[in-house]
Design an enzyme around this catalytic site. Structure first.
Site, short mmCIF file in Angstrom:
data_model
loop_
_atom_site.label_atom_id
_atom_site.label_comp_id
_atom_site.label_asym_id
_atom_site.label_seq_id
_atom_site.Cartn_x
_atom_site.Cartn_y
_atom_site.Cartn_z
N GLU A 114 21.72 38.54 45.83
CA GLU A 114 21.24 37.17 45.88
C GLU A 114 21.89 36.41 47.03
O GLU A 114 23.07 36.62 47.35
CB GLU A 114 21.52 36.48 44.54
CG GLU A 114 20.74 37.17 43.42
CD GLU A 114 20.79 36.44 42.08
OE1 GLU A 114 19.73 36.24 41.50
OE2 GLU A 114 21.89 36.06 41.64
N CYS A 127 25.16 30.65 51.24
CA CYS A 127 26.14 31.41 50.48
C CYS A 127 25.67 32.86 50.44
O CYS A 127 24.60 33.14 49.89
CB CYS A 127 26.23 30.81 49.07
SG CYS A 127 27.31 31.72 47.98
N CYS A 134 30.45 43.86 41.72
CA CYS A 134 31.85 43.62 42.10
C CYS A 134 32.72 44.58 41.31
O CYS A 134 32.42 44.87 40.15
CB CYS A 134 32.24 42.16 41.79
SG CYS A 134 33.84 41.68 42.45
N CYS A 138 36.63 39.19 36.89
CA CYS A 138 37.11 37.86 36.51
C CYS A 138 36.31 37.41 35.30
O CYS A 138 35.07 37.51 35.30
CB CYS A 138 36.96 36.90 37.69
SG CYS A 138 37.79 37.52 39.16
N CYS A 141 33.24 34.90 35.46
CA CYS A 141 32.25 35.11 36.54
C CYS A 141 31.15 36.06 36.10
O CYS A 141 31.43 37.15 35.60
CB CYS A 141 32.96 35.64 37.78
SG CYS A 141 31.82 36.12 39.10
N CYS A 372 27.78 28.56 41.68
CA CYS A 372 28.93 29.46 41.81
C CYS A 372 29.11 30.30 40.57
O CYS A 372 29.16 29.76 39.46
CB CYS A 372 30.24 28.68 41.92
SG CYS A 372 30.40 27.72 43.36
N1 SAH Z 1 34.63 37.28 45.05
C1 SAH Z 1 35.01 36.18 45.81
C2 SAH Z 1 33.85 35.34 46.28
C3 SAH Z 1 32.71 35.09 45.33
S1 SAH Z 1 32.89 33.99 44.01
C4 SAH Z 1 35.98 35.32 45.04
O1 SAH Z 1 36.18 35.56 43.88
O2 SAH Z 1 36.57 34.44 45.65
C5 SAH Z 1 32.84 32.35 44.68
C6 SAH Z 1 33.63 31.34 43.84
O3 SAH Z 1 32.97 31.03 42.61
C7 SAH Z 1 35.00 31.88 43.45
O4 SAH Z 1 35.97 30.89 43.60
C8 SAH Z 1 34.78 32.21 42.01
O5 SAH Z 1 36.00 32.31 41.33
C9 SAH Z 1 33.91 31.07 41.56
N2 SAH Z 1 33.25 31.31 40.27
C10 SAH Z 1 32.98 32.51 39.69
N3 SAH Z 1 32.35 32.31 38.51
C11 SAH Z 1 32.22 30.99 38.34
C12 SAH Z 1 31.62 30.17 37.32
N4 SAH Z 1 31.01 30.71 36.28
N5 SAH Z 1 31.65 28.82 37.48
C13 SAH Z 1 32.21 28.27 38.58
N6 SAH Z 1 32.77 29.00 39.57
C14 SAH Z 1 32.79 30.34 39.45
FE1 SF4 Z 2 34.19 39.43 41.80
FE2 SF4 Z 2 33.34 37.23 40.53
FE3 SF4 Z 2 35.95 37.80 40.57
FE4 SF4 Z 2 34.74 36.98 42.82
S1 SF4 Z 2 35.01 35.79 40.95
S2 SF4 Z 2 36.16 38.73 42.60
S3 SF4 Z 2 32.70 37.95 42.54
S4 SF4 Z 2 34.34 39.03 39.58
#
Ligand code: SAH
Ligand code: SF4
Length: 395
Positions: A114, A127, A134, A138, A141, A372
């Site tokens: 996406e 973006c 991944c 996390c 996420c 995000c």
């Molecule tokens: N993998 C990288 C970049 C992608 S995520 C990283 O983790 O930095 C982009 C941002 O969105 C990151 O700061 C991530 O922690 C945040 N993010 C992930 N899930 C989210 C959610 N459900 N609500 C708000 N931000 C989120």
């Molecule tokens: Fe991967 Fe989501 Fe963690 Fe970013 S925030 S490293 S995309 S699992």
């Protein structure tokens, strides 16, 4: 000399690879293998480069200063394809999300990623994704619930920018395709953030090459100061990224104590907060005009107390930083709730009074799951047995 071009994907009818994603050096080397006198290679590469990346042409025949015979040779070997659009959605707030198909290379039944475009009055942020899925998990996420299928290639990463420019009519001399909700100003994509699917520092070389293409001022011409890589904290790659790519950096911090960060951002168990912040302090080129952004997702009752805010300020002391508070964006099955607005404001106030800019990121495109952390495609990596079965089944 003839180069054998391997099919890039069994389910892709056109076996010619795309030229999009070749670096300058690679383009020159490809032309060196073709019928181009060696003293002309650099000049021809520069011409083709400009057509592809500065003008966005999609046909070799749209390059009038390239000799016809060379165009024919290029057509025989390459396309100028971008990733294929499966669906495009536009949110009520003008945010656009494209679901794109990329070759599976036998690792999944279908591979999709996406890309999201977020227009504001005076800027437009694209973006982009760096991986299909991944490897990290996390807990807040959505992408983290999708196993990694594979890394994207430089072409697929740069191709997301090309495709968004096609869709937005954001090439010089073109009228924007759909003028609603686009920012004022000549360029519709002013900023690029590597904040889509995947951990970009786990796909270092391809992301670096794609950003070199994005940055080249004879081509896509995106300033490194307007490109931001977001990482969950792959500490050993941070100095390397600063030296080799020199873009702006964002860190997904999200917690100020190791115990909690171990849970929310599990890579913390390998590279704890102190090591991460040390790498930030030493990030090449860091200054008050080139600050690191610390991203902090606001999770109700988890990481949003005033004590957390004060500890955040203490931890970041001495690092030129801004803090981006991100209201948690829910997704189906997520366990968390977004902090209340009052909590977010109090948190922002504490950080602000300590002298840090602390914008709260307005959630954009939630209605189309484009905000995000909401990105996820249905692509799942197959097991070894499933891959063998897929390879032996008739197309
Ligand atoms: N993998 C990288 C970049 C992608 S995520 C990283 O983790 O930095 C982009 C941002 O969105 C990151 O700061 C991530 O922690 C945040 N993010 C992930 N899930 C989210 C959610 N459900 N609500 C708000 N931000 C989120
Ligand atoms: Fe991967 Fe989501 Fe963690 Fe970013 S925030 S490293 S995309 S699992």
């Amino acid at each position: 000399m003839t180069r054998t071009v391997q099919p890039s994907d069994a389910d892709n009818a056109d076996i010619r690879p795309s030229l999009v994603g070749l670096t300058r050096a690679e383009l020159q080397s490809v032309l060196g293998e073709m019928d181009v006198p060696s003293r002309q290679v650099r000049m021809r590469a520069a011409q083709i480069w400009r057509w592809v990346y500065a003008h966005g042409v999609r046909e070799f025949d749209a390059m009038p200063n390239v000799p016809k015979s060379l165009r024919a040779e290029l057509i025989g070997r390459f396309t100028l394809d971008r990733p294929e659009i499966v669906t495009g959605q536009v949110s009520k707030d003008g945010t656009r999300k494209w679901l794109l198909k990329v070759p599976s290379n036998g690792l999944a039944k279908a591979s999709e990623i996406e890309t999201v475009y977020i227009p504001e009055e005076s800027r437009g942020t694209l973006c982009i994704s760096s991986q299909i899925g991944c490897t990290l998990t996390c807990t807040f996420c959505h992408t983290g619930t999708q196993r990694l299928v594979r890394n994207l290639t430089a072409g697929e990463i740069a191709g997301q920018i090309m495709l968004a420019r096609d869709e937005l009519g954001d090439w010089p001399g073109l009228e924007p395709g759909s003028p609603d909700n686009l920012p004022d100003g000549d360029r519709k994509i002013t900023n690029i953030v590597l904040m889509g699917m995947g951990e970009p520092l786990y796909n270092f070389d391809a992301v670096r090459d794609a950003m070199a293409i994005a940055n080249d001022n004879e081509g896509l011409s995106h300033s490194r100061r307007r490109i931001t890589l977001s990482t969950s904290g792959v500490v050993p790659e941070i100095p390397r990224w600063g030296n080799e790519a020199a873009t702006m950096l964002a860190i997904s911090l999200h917690a100020v104590r190791d115990g909690l960060r171990d849970e929310l951002v599990p890579i913390n168990r390998k590279y704890p907060i102190a090591q991460l912040l040390e790498a930030c302090r030493n990030y090449p080129g860091l200054s008050n005009s080139r600050r690191i952004t610390f991203e902090y997702v606001m999770l109700k009752g988890i990481n949003d107390s005033t004590a957390d805010a004060r500890e955040l300020v203490r931890l970041l002391k001495g690092i030129p930083a801004k803090i981006n508070l991100i209201p948690f964006n829910p997704w189906p099955g997520s366990e968390y709730e977004c902090s209340d607005w009052g909590e977010i404001e109090t948190f922002a106030d504490i950080v602000n009074r300590a002298g840090y800019a602390s914008p709260v990121r307005t959630p954009r495109g939630r209605d189309i799951m484009a905000a995000c952390g909401q990105l996820k495609s249905a692509s799942t990596r197959l097991s070894a047995k499933e891959r063998r079965d897929l390879a032996s089944s008739p197309a």
